[in-house]
Design an enzyme around this catalytic site. Structure first.
Site, mmCIF file in Angstrom:
data_model
loop_
_atom_site.group_PDB
_atom_site.id
_atom_site.type_symbol
_atom_site.label_atom_id
_atom_site.label_comp_id
_atom_site.label_asym_id
_atom_site.label_seq_id
_atom_site.Cartn_x
_atom_site.Cartn_y
_atom_site.Cartn_z
ATOM 1 N N GLU A 48 0.932 -9.713 -1.940
ATOM 2 C CA GLU A 48 -0.449 -10.199 -2.157
ATOM 3 C C GLU A 48 -0.844 -10.067 -3.636
ATOM 4 O O GLU A 48 -1.532 -10.932 -4.174
ATOM 5 C CB GLU A 48 -1.416 -9.429 -1.258
ATOM 6 C CG GLU A 48 -1.232 -9.785 0.226
ATOM 7 C CD GLU A 48 -2.143 -8.983 1.122
ATOM 8 O OE1 GLU A 48 -1.952 -7.750 1.184
ATOM 9 O OE2 GLU A 48 -3.036 -9.568 1.762
ATOM 10 N N GLU A 64 2.803 -6.743 7.556
ATOM 11 C CA GLU A 64 1.657 -5.970 8.041
ATOM 12 C C GLU A 64 1.527 -5.938 9.557
ATOM 13 O O GLU A 64 1.188 -4.912 10.138
ATOM 14 C CB GLU A 64 0.340 -6.507 7.429
ATOM 15 C CG GLU A 64 0.059 -5.987 6.037
ATOM 16 C CD GLU A 64 0.717 -6.816 4.944
ATOM 17 O OE1 GLU A 64 1.606 -7.628 5.258
ATOM 18 O OE2 GLU A 64 0.322 -6.643 3.774
ATOM 19 N N ALA A 69 0.842 -1.202 0.000
ATOM 20 C CA ALA A 69 0.000 0.000 0.000
ATOM 21 C C ALA A 69 0.875 1.250 0.000
ATOM 22 O O ALA A 69 1.970 1.239 0.561
ATOM 23 C CB ALA A 69 -0.870 -0.005 1.254
ATOM 24 N N GLY A 82 1.026 -5.636 0.421
ATOM 25 C CA GLY A 82 0.093 -5.752 -0.706
ATOM 26 C C GLY A 82 0.796 -6.083 -2.012
ATOM 27 O O GLY A 82 0.165 -6.609 -2.934
HETATM 28 N N1 COA Z 1 4.428 3.698 0.217
HETATM 29 C C1 COA Z 1 4.820 4.938 -0.137
HETATM 30 N N2 COA Z 1 6.101 5.283 -0.377
HETATM 31 C C2 COA Z 1 7.007 4.291 -0.304
HETATM 32 C C3 COA Z 1 6.667 2.979 0.038
HETATM 33 C C4 COA Z 1 5.306 2.694 0.309
HETATM 34 N N3 COA Z 1 4.883 1.460 0.628
HETATM 35 N N4 COA Z 1 7.801 2.224 0.056
HETATM 36 C C5 COA Z 1 8.805 3.059 -0.279
HETATM 37 N N5 COA Z 1 8.328 4.308 -0.484
HETATM 38 C C6 COA Z 1 9.063 5.515 -0.820
HETATM 39 C C7 COA Z 1 9.967 5.918 0.351
HETATM 40 O O1 COA Z 1 9.234 6.650 1.317
HETATM 41 C C8 COA Z 1 10.977 6.765 -0.380
HETATM 42 O O2 COA Z 1 10.449 8.037 -0.627
HETATM 43 P P1 COA Z 1 11.377 9.364 -0.396
HETATM 44 O O3 COA Z 1 12.410 9.274 -1.480
HETATM 45 O O4 COA Z 1 10.387 10.473 -0.616
HETATM 46 O O5 COA Z 1 11.924 9.255 0.970
HETATM 47 C C9 COA Z 1 11.126 6.047 -1.711
HETATM 48 O O6 COA Z 1 9.975 5.238 -1.871
HETATM 49 C C10 COA Z 1 12.334 5.131 -1.761
HETATM 50 O O7 COA Z 1 12.281 4.303 -0.614
HETATM 51 P P2 COA Z 1 13.595 3.652 0.005
HETATM 52 O O8 COA Z 1 13.202 2.939 1.258
HETATM 53 O O9 COA Z 1 14.670 4.676 0.083
HETATM 54 O O10 COA Z 1 13.951 2.647 -1.181
HETATM 55 P P3 COA Z 1 14.817 1.317 -1.142
HETATM 56 O O11 COA Z 1 14.975 0.910 -2.556
HETATM 57 O O12 COA Z 1 16.025 1.463 -0.301
HETATM 58 O O13 COA Z 1 13.878 0.225 -0.399
HETATM 59 C C11 COA Z 1 11.803 -0.945 -0.045
HETATM 60 C C12 COA Z 1 12.699 -0.225 -1.052
HETATM 61 C C13 COA Z 1 10.527 -1.282 -0.800
HETATM 62 C C14 COA Z 1 12.484 -2.217 0.428
HETATM 63 C C15 COA Z 1 11.528 -0.021 1.165
HETATM 64 O O14 COA Z 1 11.132 1.249 0.672
HETATM 65 C C16 COA Z 1 10.456 -0.503 2.090
HETATM 66 O O15 COA Z 1 10.696 -1.392 2.911
HETATM 67 N N6 COA Z 1 9.234 0.102 2.000
HETATM 68 C C17 COA Z 1 8.149 -0.176 2.917
HETATM 69 C C18 COA Z 1 7.345 -1.318 2.393
HETATM 70 C C19 COA Z 1 6.299 -1.810 3.376
HETATM 71 O O16 COA Z 1 6.479 -1.878 4.575
HETATM 72 N N7 COA Z 1 5.162 -2.160 2.807
HETATM 73 C C20 COA Z 1 4.114 -2.779 3.549
HETATM 74 C C21 COA Z 1 2.831 -2.093 3.338
HETATM 75 S S1 COA Z 1 1.583 -2.958 4.235
#
Ligand code: COA
Length: 309
Positions: free
Chosen positions: A162, A182, A114, A159
């Protein structure tokens, strides 16, 4: 997106869903009894064939390729992304698409779940409405009349995983990772995660992945059967996917459709009902021209030419 934009989006989407349901028939012959909210294309709306909201669309080697183009937010699922997925089914799926591939832009993430930035400003009712969208605008991937394949180019989280679970097949890049985190965010995977994951990897492993939020590498995901294949490091996951699914894109369309329906029914029916259903699916193939063509091709030592009849 402002609250008012969101409200307008929801109102429009809801009007579209209502129109879709009242129209009754599916967007394409095979889809008639399958996709949620299936509807014929709406001629009043013009849809760019190469894009739908934040999704890019293209066709190659018989497959419709849907790519989430939100690399700056790691291809996370905003409300408009979910709506766009629904529109792909409603307006873009064509009768000669033999497979649907879902992937993400860039190499970091397939889909980070999400859009947590958007969600932060949502009311409880908006979050509830969004959850419904997962079950309508995304869920057609699990009932699509042709096989759906997740080409996982990076992290598949929440998601995002999923979304991959809704697909029939999952192929990943060697650096891809997988988790349902989650519970660490105070929620549960409710876009089908608690139901699909145990069916795919078994009850014990699903408990571990959901309760502990364990993050898996591609190699671990392959070992437990969460994904079907890791692509060659030298090849892009999309190219690998297209090559791997050639038997699908060149196979007999009616047989593919019948096999999918029977396989998916196995998740829902007990063994006796499932065997009955399997017979009815076989019957559809039995009376097809393609079955006769396959027998003739075998006798004549040539490749069959299937027509989907
Ligand atoms: N929603 C919105 N923005 C997101 C996002 C999400 N789920 N996941 C990443 N982003 C954004 C970050 O906030 C960041 O934005 P910024 O540049 O404005 O700070 C950008 O994407 C890059 O994220 P970053 O963490 O620096 O990238 P990365 O390549 O090092 O890592 C992930 C990628 C996906 C591993 C990491 O972003 C992550 O763990 N995200 C959270 C995912 C999560 O918990 N999802 C579960 C939802 S229920």
């Amino acid at each position: 997106m402002t609250g008012s934009d969101r409200g307008k989006n929801q109102a429009r989407a809801s009007a579209e869903s209502t129109a879709a349901l009242s129209n009754g028939l599916g967007a394409r012959g095979l889809a008639d009894s399958h996709g949620p909210g299936a509807s014929p294309p709406d001629s009043r709306r013009v849809h760019d064939p190469s894009a739908e909201g934040p999704l890019s669309l293209r066709r190659q080697d018989g497959a419709l390729i849907i790519s989430i183009e939100r690399e700056d937010r790691r291809n996370s699922l905003s409300l408009s992304t979910l709506e766009a997925f629904g529109n792909v089914f409603r307006y873009h799926l064509a009768p000669d698409d033999r497979a649907v591939i879902v992937t993400g832009s860039g190499a970091r993430a397939f889909c980070a779940g999400a859009d947590l930035k958007e969600r932060k400003d949502m009311s409880l009712d908006e979050v509830r409405a969004q959850l419904v969208r997962y079950r309508t605008d995304l869920a057609w991937l699990s009932t699509c009349p042709v096989p759906t394949i997740a080409a996982i180019n990076g992290a598949a989280l929440g998601g995002g995983l999923e979304l991959a679970l809704l697909c029939d097949l999952r192929i990943a890049a060697p650096h891809a990772s997988f988790a349902l985190p989650e519970t660490s965010l105070g929620i549960i995977p409710a876009a089908g995660g608690t139901q699909y994951l145990p069916r795919i990897v078994g009850a014990a492993k699903a408990r571990e992945l959901i309760l502990l939020g364990t993050r898996l590498s591609a190699a671990e995901a392959l070992r437990i059967g969460l994904i079907h294949r890791i692509c060659d490091a030298e090849v892009s996951v999309l190219d690998d996917t297209l090559a791997w699914i050639t038997p699908i894109t060149r196979g007999a369309p009616l047989a593919q459709h019948a096999a999918l329906r029977a396989l998916r029914a196995a998740d829902r029916l007990d063994i006796d009902a499932g065997l009955e259903f399997e017979l009815s699916c076989y019957e559809e193939c039995l009376v097809s021209e393609d079955r006769v063509e396959a027998l003739n091709a075998f006798a004549e030592k040539r490749e069959p030419v299937f027509k989907g009849k």
